[in-house]
Design a protein around this motif. Structure first.
Motif, mmCIF file in Angstrom:
data_model
loop_
_atom_site.group_PDB
_atom_site.id
_atom_site.type_symbol
_atom_site.label_atom_id
_atom_site.label_comp_id
_atom_site.label_asym_id
_atom_site.label_seq_id
_atom_site.Cartn_x
_atom_site.Cartn_y
_atom_site.Cartn_z
ATOM 1 N N THR A 173 0.977 -1.330 0.086
ATOM 2 C CA THR A 173 -0.336 0.070 -0.483
ATOM 3 C C THR A 173 0.877 0.917 -0.148
ATOM 4 O OG1 THR A 173 -0.471 -0.061 2.436
ATOM 5 C CG2 THR A 173 -1.888 -0.733 1.418
ATOM 6 N N VAL A 190 -9.298 4.875 -0.583
ATOM 7 C CA VAL A 190 -9.575 3.382 -0.431
ATOM 8 C C VAL A 190 -10.644 2.961 -0.591
ATOM 9 C CG1 VAL A 190 -9.083 2.915 1.979
ATOM 10 C CG2 VAL A 190 -7.548 1.481 0.240
ATOM 11 N N ALA A 200 -3.615 1.728 4.050
ATOM 12 C CA ALA A 200 -3.493 2.106 3.099
ATOM 13 C C ALA A 200 -4.116 3.866 4.296
ATOM 14 C CB ALA A 200 -4.122 2.607 1.845
ATOM 15 N N LEU A 252 -6.923 4.071 -4.366
ATOM 16 C CA LEU A 252 -6.174 2.643 -4.342
ATOM 17 C C LEU A 252 -7.001 1.811 -3.915
ATOM 18 C CD1 LEU A 252 -3.192 2.321 -3.777
ATOM 19 C CD2 LEU A 252 -3.596 1.430 -1.429
ATOM 20 N N THR A 254 -8.228 -2.095 -3.838
ATOM 21 C CA THR A 254 -7.670 -2.798 -3.223
ATOM 22 C C THR A 254 -7.872 -4.122 -3.022
ATOM 23 O OG1 THR A 254 -8.554 -2.648 -0.177
ATOM 24 C CG2 THR A 254 -6.813 -1.593 -1.513
#
Length: 367
Positions: A173, A190, A200, A252, A254
């Motif tokens: 991350t 995130v 993150a 981000l 994930t």
């Protein structure tokens, strides 16, 4: 001859784990011999143990997973210059690379053009390595021998149990935030709040970003608040998704299941970035105009190189960033895998390696 070790091994995709004693290689000139204190459990450990990714090698002793390793140096080879006995160290996802290709020369061993050597379920394949051809066995064990070039220094203010997961979920991350340039004051989000996602949040807060968690439903809203997130968006709620449109600089991603990237791209500002670190097994739908209209970027990121991983560890030491963990003994690993599969962990299991010193008899159950 090397010294004895004890580790957890699987011999097939259904398990079970077995405790086995085996011999680590002898310490060569550039090697660091490490007493493992703690080993994190990564979802990739589970997928490899069960052959979900169709690349598992159960030959010889089987597979000993674990690439989130924290311990203390027991001995060093005659040419080692970076470490000494007693140092607190870590080992991550790789233990060797070709060291000569352009990527390796630039400090991106994770992108080695000839393929790096994974900490487990791999083989040493380069001529420079003293154990060429031998299989790699990972961190669910009492000790390990690693070339000093692939060993990291753990800051003194980080406890080893919480430092261990940083060697995978931490760098996975941190690297995209560092490489793609998340800046103080930007709005960061995130997608997914698990082992990766919660790190993150912590990294982005330490950088000074405004942080939003994007998740399905409301079950993790309170978790996001406790972690310090400024906002939470239920991605199944159309009103909340409309509210968040064109407001985020950097997402981000994930998520490791199939999902619609276009829905997340609509949340980005112009010139926004969506960086993928979650390993979704199926293709993800992406419409060209989701990118073109706002000059947006979709990218990806694996782990970082050795130098970047050290930068991450030093950042964690400076900013007191560490994962939330559940410490377990080795005999709990089957239950941990079941809970991991159902996302029942906040947010990382960590094995106390001292529990491997005693005999363990596992039930004949499937993983």
């Amino acid at each position: 001859m090397g010294r004895k070790a004890a580790g957890l091994f699987v011999k097939g995709p259904e398990g079970p784990f077995e405790r086995k004693e085996f011999e680590r290689r002898a310490v060569s000139a550039k090697d660091v011999d490490i007493d493992i204190k703690y080993a994190g459990i990564c979802a990739s450990d589970m997928h490899t143990a069960t052959n979900d990714w169709r690349g598992s090698d159960y030959s010889e002793l089987g597979i000993c997973p674990g690439h989130e390793i924290a311990g203390v140096v027991r001995a060093v080879g005659s040419e080692v210059t970076k470490f000494k006995v007693g140092d607190r160290v870590g080992v991550g996802c790789m233990v060797d690379s070709c060291r000569t290709c352009e990527d390796c020369q630039e400090g991106n061993e994770q992108l080695c053009g000839k393929g790096n050597v994974p900490t487990y379920n791999g083989r040493y394949k380069f001529d420079h390595h003293p154990d060429k051809g031998a299989k790699t066995y990972g961190g669910y064990s009492t000790n390990i021998v690693v070339d000093e070039a692939f060993v990291l220094r753990i800051p003194d203010n980080l406890t080893l149990d919480k430092a261990a997961p940083l060697l995978c979920c931490g760098i996975t991350t941190f690297s995209p935030l560092y490489h793609y340039g998340l800046k103080k004051g930007q709005h960061f989000a995130v997608a997914g709040l698990g082992g990766l996602g919660h790190m993150a949040v912590k990294f982005a807060l330490a950088i000074g970003a405004k942080v939003t968690v994007l998740s399905r439903g409301t079950a993790k809203r309170e978790d996001a608040r406790k972690l310090g997130a400024h906002d939470y968006v239920d991605v199944t709620n159309k009103k909340e998704m409309r509210r968040a449109r064109r407001s985020i600089h950097f997402i981000l991603d994930t998520i490791s299941a199939k999902h619609d990237l276009n829905a997340y791209l609509r949340l980005l500002k112009n010139d926004g970035k969506l960086i993928i670190v979650g390993g979704a097994p199926d293709p993800l739908p992406l419409q060209a105009f989701s990118l073109i209209g706002g000059r947006k970027i979709v990218g990806g990121s694996p782990i970082g190189g050795i130098a970047e991983t050290q930068t991450m560890l030093d950042f964690c030491g400076e900013h007191n960033v560490y994962p939330d963990i559940e410490l377990i003994s080795a005999d709990y690993v089957h239950e941990a895998y079941k809970r991991l599969e159902s996302a029942d962990v906040r947010y990382r299991f960590v094995i106390d390696a001292s529990s491997l010193e005693r005999e363990i008899v596992f039930p004949a159950v499937k993983l």
